[in-house]
Design a protein around this motif. Structure first.
Motif, short mmCIF file in Angstrom:
data_model
loop_
_atom_site.label_atom_id
_atom_site.label_comp_id
_atom_site.label_asym_id
_atom_site.label_seq_id
_atom_site.Cartn_x
_atom_site.Cartn_y
_atom_site.Cartn_z
N TYR A 7 20.29 29.53 19.76
CA TYR A 7 20.40 30.80 19.16
C TYR A 7 19.16 31.13 18.32
CZ TYR A 7 21.95 34.82 16.47
OH TYR A 7 21.82 36.24 15.85
N ASN A 8 18.76 30.29 17.63
CA ASN A 8 17.61 30.61 16.86
C ASN A 8 16.28 30.84 17.66
OD1 ASN A 8 18.96 30.32 14.35
ND2 ASN A 8 18.56 28.29 14.26
N GLN A 9 16.12 29.88 19.00
CA GLN A 9 15.05 29.98 19.55
C GLN A 9 15.11 31.41 20.18
OE1 GLN A 9 15.77 26.83 22.09
NE2 GLN A 9 14.04 25.92 21.55
N LEU A 10 16.35 31.85 20.70
CA LEU A 10 16.66 33.11 21.40
C LEU A 10 16.29 34.38 20.29
CD1 LEU A 10 19.83 32.13 23.55
CD2 LEU A 10 17.58 32.92 24.49
N LYS A 11 16.81 34.11 19.30
CA LYS A 11 16.60 35.26 18.27
C LYS A 11 15.17 35.36 17.90
CE LYS A 11 18.63 38.35 15.20
NZ LYS A 11 18.82 39.34 15.95
N ASN A 12 14.45 34.20 17.67
CA ASN A 12 13.06 34.49 17.31
C ASN A 12 12.32 35.05 18.55
OD1 ASN A 12 13.18 32.98 14.83
ND2 ASN A 12 12.69 30.99 15.97
N GLU A 18 10.49 42.58 20.19
CA GLU A 18 10.70 43.73 19.37
C GLU A 18 9.24 44.10 18.62
OE1 GLU A 18 13.95 42.92 16.63
OE2 GLU A 18 15.33 43.31 18.19
N LYS A 19 8.66 43.15 18.18
CA LYS A 19 7.23 43.31 17.49
C LYS A 19 6.42 43.76 18.55
CE LYS A 19 7.90 40.07 13.84
NZ LYS A 19 7.40 38.40 13.22
N ASN A 21 6.83 45.45 21.33
CA ASN A 21 7.11 46.74 21.55
C ASN A 21 6.66 47.72 20.58
OD1 ASN A 21 8.28 48.83 22.87
ND2 ASN A 21 10.17 48.54 22.19
N ALA A 22 6.74 47.28 19.48
CA ALA A 22 6.16 48.19 18.31
C ALA A 22 4.89 48.30 18.21
CB ALA A 22 6.72 47.80 17.05
N ALA A 23 4.09 47.09 18.47
CA ALA A 23 2.69 47.03 18.31
C ALA A 23 2.12 47.40 19.55
CB ALA A 23 2.09 45.45 17.89
N LYS A 24 2.61 47.21 20.42
CA LYS A 24 1.69 47.36 21.84
C LYS A 24 2.84 47.80 22.83
CE LYS A 24 -1.85 44.40 20.55
NZ LYS A 24 -1.95 43.21 19.89
N PRO A 25 3.35 49.03 22.83
CA PRO A 25 4.32 49.50 23.82
C PRO A 25 4.15 49.58 24.93
CG PRO A 25 3.60 51.24 22.29
CD PRO A 25 2.89 50.21 21.73
N SER A 26 2.50 49.80 25.35
CA SER A 26 1.98 50.11 26.59
C SER A 26 2.32 48.87 27.60
CB SER A 26 0.69 50.68 26.95
OG SER A 26 -0.34 49.65 26.29
N ILE A 27 2.03 47.58 27.12
CA ILE A 27 2.01 46.38 27.90
C ILE A 27 3.74 46.04 27.84
CG2 ILE A 27 1.75 44.71 25.92
CD1 ILE A 27 0.37 44.26 29.42
N TYR A 28 4.48 46.06 26.66
CA TYR A 28 5.77 46.06 26.73
C TYR A 28 6.42 46.79 27.96
CZ TYR A 28 10.66 45.65 25.10
OH TYR A 28 11.89 45.38 25.13
N ARG A 29 6.31 48.03 28.03
CA ARG A 29 6.63 48.89 29.09
C ARG A 29 6.15 48.49 30.64
NH1 ARG A 29 10.90 50.66 30.37
NH2 ARG A 29 10.92 51.06 28.26
N LYS A 30 5.23 48.11 30.69
CA LYS A 30 4.67 47.22 32.02
C LYS A 30 5.49 46.26 32.18
CE LYS A 30 -0.13 49.10 32.20
NZ LYS A 30 -1.45 48.82 32.45
N LEU A 107 16.36 39.11 27.51
CA LEU A 107 16.08 39.61 26.09
C LEU A 107 15.19 40.67 26.03
CD1 LEU A 107 15.49 36.10 24.37
CD2 LEU A 107 17.36 37.60 23.84
N ALA A 108 14.27 40.58 26.67
CA ALA A 108 13.27 42.02 26.87
C ALA A 108 14.20 43.05 27.18
CB ALA A 108 11.93 41.73 27.86
N LEU A 109 15.08 43.11 28.20
CA LEU A 109 15.66 44.06 28.69
C LEU A 109 17.01 44.53 27.55
CD1 LEU A 109 16.43 43.33 32.31
CD2 LEU A 109 14.97 45.06 31.30
N GLY A 110 16.96 43.57 26.49
CA GLY A 110 17.99 44.21 25.48
C GLY A 110 19.31 43.40 25.29
N GLU A 111 19.35 42.39 25.97
CA GLU A 111 20.58 41.33 25.96
C GLU A 111 20.60 40.85 24.81
OE1 GLU A 111 22.96 38.38 28.59
OE2 GLU A 111 21.72 39.80 29.74
#
Length: 123
Positions: A7-12, A18-19, A21-30, A107-111
């Motif tokens: 759980y800790n690995q997955l949460k990290n 999330e970080k 996505n907040a800092a570099k949304p363009s690469i996250y979206r790609k 995780l990236a998709l929000g699960e």
């Protein structure tokens, strides 16, 4: 191959995405778009991850025989890799690779991490 995720690995990993996505949304979206394309084409996440990380995708090869579909997929991955923010994504994927590219993608998709805890069969 069997991988186990705590759980800790997955949460990290979730917080790292999330970080990103907040800092570099363009690469996250790609990256999200590549994940969605992978799922839509019914390719494996391990295949996707191996291509992104310049690893041998041999044991995870796609089942598609259509050259055009593969060329579009490869072009989209190359587009991701030529982004000037790609190194941040690559480092994140390298850091959490032991979770499996499937869990990373989910995780990236929000699960939620709770849903991904435990052993995973990687194919």
């Amino acid at each position: 191959m069997l991988t186990t995720s705590s759980y800790n690995q997955l949460k990290n990993a979730q917080m790292a995405f999330e970080k990103l996505n907040a800092a570099k949304p363009s690469i996250y979206r790609k990256f999200i778009n590549i994940i969605k394309l992978t799922r839509q084409l019914q390719f494996g996440y391990q295949y996707m991850g191996a291509l992104i990380m310049d690893e041998d995708p041999g044991e995870f090869n796609s089942t598609s025989k259509d050259d055009y579909v593969l060329s579009v997929y490869y072009r989209e991955i190359e587009n991701l890799k030529t982004d000037n923010k790609f190194l941040d994504l690559k480092q994140l994927l390298k850091t959490y690779k032991q979770l499996s590219y499937a869990n990373i993608s989910k995780l990236a998709l929000g699960e939620k991490p709770e849903a991904l805890v435990g052993p995973t069969l990687v194919r």
